[in-house]
Design a protein around this motif. Structure first.
Motif, PDB file in Angstrom:
ATOM      1  N   GLY A   9      15.876 -22.142   7.713  1.00 51.24           N
ATOM      2  CA  GLY A   9      15.395 -22.069   9.497  1.00 51.24           C
ATOM      3  C   GLY A   9      16.413 -22.516  10.128  1.00 51.24           C
ATOM      4  O   GLY A   9      17.401 -21.358  10.474  1.00 51.24           O
ATOM      5  N   ARG A  10      16.375 -23.149  11.257  1.00 54.60           N
ATOM      6  CA  ARG A  10      17.339 -23.176  12.031  1.00 54.60           C
ATOM      7  C   ARG A  10      18.694 -23.790  11.569  1.00 54.60           C
ATOM      8  O   ARG A  10      19.218 -24.221  10.721  1.00 54.60           O
ATOM      9  CB  ARG A  10      16.766 -24.415  12.786  1.00 54.60           C
ATOM     10  CG  ARG A  10      16.697 -26.065  12.703  1.00 54.60           C
ATOM     11  CD  ARG A  10      16.240 -26.997  14.057  1.00 54.60           C
ATOM     12  NE  ARG A  10      15.842 -28.416  13.351  1.00 54.60           N
ATOM     13  CZ  ARG A  10      17.111 -29.011  12.544  1.00 54.60           C
ATOM     14  NH1 ARG A  10      18.524 -28.872  12.872  1.00 54.60           N
ATOM     15  NH2 ARG A  10      16.500 -30.006  12.245  1.00 54.60           N
ATOM     16  N   ALA A  11      19.992 -23.147  12.645  1.00 54.09           N
ATOM     17  CA  ALA A  11      20.930 -24.184  12.766  1.00 54.09           C
ATOM     18  C   ALA A  11      21.323 -25.622  12.982  1.00 54.09           C
ATOM     19  O   ALA A  11      20.412 -26.117  14.046  1.00 54.09           O
ATOM     20  CB  ALA A  11      22.515 -23.276  13.327  1.00 54.09           C
ATOM     21  N   HIS A  12      22.204 -26.179  11.957  1.00 54.36           N
ATOM     22  CA  HIS A  12      21.890 -27.410  11.856  1.00 54.36           C
ATOM     23  C   HIS A  12      23.975 -27.986  11.977  1.00 54.36           C
ATOM     24  O   HIS A  12      24.597 -27.637  11.233  1.00 54.36           O
ATOM     25  CB  HIS A  12      21.323 -28.344  10.720  1.00 54.36           C
ATOM     26  CG  HIS A  12      21.252 -29.520  11.466  1.00 54.36           C
ATOM     27  ND1 HIS A  12      21.887 -30.862  10.858  1.00 54.36           N
ATOM     28  CD2 HIS A  12      20.670 -30.344  11.415  1.00 54.36           C
ATOM     29  CE1 HIS A  12      21.448 -31.901  10.904  1.00 54.36           C
ATOM     30  NE2 HIS A  12      20.752 -31.638  11.481  1.00 54.36           N
ATOM     31  N   VAL A  18      22.484 -24.740   7.583  1.00 51.21           N
ATOM     32  CA  VAL A  18      21.145 -24.321   8.015  1.00 51.21           C
ATOM     33  C   VAL A  18      20.087 -25.671   7.419  1.00 51.21           C
ATOM     34  O   VAL A  18      20.366 -26.021   6.639  1.00 51.21           O
ATOM     35  CB  VAL A  18      20.772 -23.162   7.600  1.00 51.21           C
ATOM     36  CG1 VAL A  18      21.569 -21.935   7.466  1.00 51.21           C
ATOM     37  CG2 VAL A  18      20.576 -23.192   5.621  1.00 51.21           C
ATOM     38  N   ARG A  69      28.242 -22.122  12.935  1.00 51.82           N
ATOM     39  CA  ARG A  69      26.832 -22.252  13.291  1.00 51.82           C
ATOM     40  C   ARG A  69      26.433 -20.434  13.510  1.00 51.82           C
ATOM     41  O   ARG A  69      25.124 -20.209  13.665  1.00 51.82           O
ATOM     42  CB  ARG A  69      26.553 -22.434  14.626  1.00 51.82           C
ATOM     43  CG  ARG A  69      25.937 -22.840  15.305  1.00 51.82           C
ATOM     44  CD  ARG A  69      25.251 -23.938  16.380  1.00 51.82           C
ATOM     45  NE  ARG A  69      24.491 -24.047  17.021  1.00 51.82           N
ATOM     46  CZ  ARG A  69      22.991 -24.937  16.961  1.00 51.82           C
ATOM     47  NH1 ARG A  69      23.837 -25.528  15.222  1.00 51.82           N
ATOM     48  NH2 ARG A  69      21.836 -25.179  17.310  1.00 51.82           N
ATOM     49  N   SER A  72      25.205 -18.949  10.364  1.00 53.35           N
ATOM     50  CA  SER A  72      24.315 -19.715  10.263  1.00 53.35           C
ATOM     51  C   SER A  72      22.621 -19.161  11.212  1.00 53.35           C
ATOM     52  O   SER A  72      21.675 -19.166  10.188  1.00 53.35           O
ATOM     53  CB  SER A  72      23.612 -21.534  10.274  1.00 53.35           C
ATOM     54  OG  SER A  72      24.020 -21.367  11.265  1.00 53.35           O
ATOM     55  N   GLU A  73      23.259 -19.127  12.237  1.00 54.75           N
ATOM     56  CA  GLU A  73      21.859 -18.487  12.981  1.00 54.75           C
ATOM     57  C   GLU A  73      21.366 -17.199  12.463  1.00 54.75           C
ATOM     58  O   GLU A  73      19.849 -16.951  12.992  1.00 54.75           O
ATOM     59  CB  GLU A  73      22.348 -18.970  14.387  1.00 54.75           C
ATOM     60  CG  GLU A  73      22.607 -19.688  14.930  1.00 54.75           C
ATOM     61  CD  GLU A  73      23.270 -20.358  16.838  1.00 54.75           C
ATOM     62  OE1 GLU A  73      23.210 -19.609  16.702  1.00 54.75           O
ATOM     63  OE2 GLU A  73      22.602 -21.568  17.162  1.00 54.75           O
ATOM     64  N   ARG A  76      18.448 -17.678   9.364  1.00 56.22           N
ATOM     65  CA  ARG A  76      17.382 -17.824   9.995  1.00 56.22           C
ATOM     66  C   ARG A  76      16.082 -17.460  10.390  1.00 56.22           C
ATOM     67  O   ARG A  76      16.196 -16.094  10.203  1.00 56.22           O
ATOM     68  CB  ARG A  76      16.903 -18.193  11.590  1.00 56.22           C
ATOM     69  CG  ARG A  76      15.298 -18.893  11.874  1.00 56.22           C
ATOM     70  CD  ARG A  76      15.349 -19.630  13.298  1.00 56.22           C
ATOM     71  NE  ARG A  76      14.328 -20.369  13.252  1.00 56.22           N
ATOM     72  CZ  ARG A  76      14.317 -21.545  14.004  1.00 56.22           C
ATOM     73  NH1 ARG A  76      16.124 -21.104  14.833  1.00 56.22           N
ATOM     74  NH2 ARG A  76      13.329 -21.941  14.268  1.00 56.22           N
TER      75      ARG A  76
END
Length: 183
Positions: A9-12, A18, A69, A72-73, A76
């Protein structure tokens, strides 16, 4: 055969963590530090788990291959895969076991073929391709799907009226209406 255990899912945060959309009932067994997971698409991986944490039933990972980030984005929507093993539960099936099964009504009529399984927030849905070609989502609950017989190549459905596209096609609209004051 490979099975999806999670979808990224989304980057955290800023260091490549993630959030995951889980597709496994045993994430603590499948998602462990050091595990190398194949990916779909394959060009995104393989990915090696560097850190795992869970918070309020949500799971977060970092990978050795991704350290920021931006990386990781870019992940997604990527699916994390493991090699399949036979399920040892009586009432649990993998999507690949269900795909291709003949769908029968409880009265014996053939309704179509199961094309797959969709994971929705409330519960899983069988994807039924009816004999007419219509694609119908069937709630995968015991009341509507009382029998799953993988060895026999079939599922038995007991759908409520109106669920199937063929139910709608078979509706007959009567022209016999009476207006006010007509007998």
């Amino acid at each position: 055969m490979q099975l999806t255990v999670a979808r990224i899912g989304r980057a955290h945060g800023l260091r490549g963590e993630v959030a995951l959309d889980l597709r496994t009932d045993v994430p603590q067994e499948r998602l462990v530090v050091g595990a190398v997971l194949a990916t779909a698409p394959a060009t995104a991986g393989p990915l090696t788990i560097a850190h795992v944490r869970s918070l309020h039933d949500k799971w977060f990972l970092t990978f050795e291959e991704v350290t920021d980030r931006t990386g990781s984005e870019a992940l997604r929507g990527v699916e994390l895969l493991v090699e399949s093993t036979a399920s040892d539960e009586d009432d649990a099936w993998y999507p690949h076991e269900l795909a291709g099964l003949r769908a029968e009504h409880v009265d014996g009529r053939t309704l179509g073929t199961i094309a797959g399984l969709e994971h929705l927030p409330a519960h899983d849905m069988l994807v039924l391709v009816e004999e007419s070609g219509a694609r119908t989502l069937i709630p995968f609950v015991r009341a509507i799907v009382p029998v799953v017989d993988v060895a026999g190549g079939r599922v038995v459905l007991d759908p409520p009226g109106g669920l199937l596209a063929s139910d709608v096609a078979n509706l007959v609209i009567s022209d016999e209406t009476s207006g006010p004051g007509e007998a």
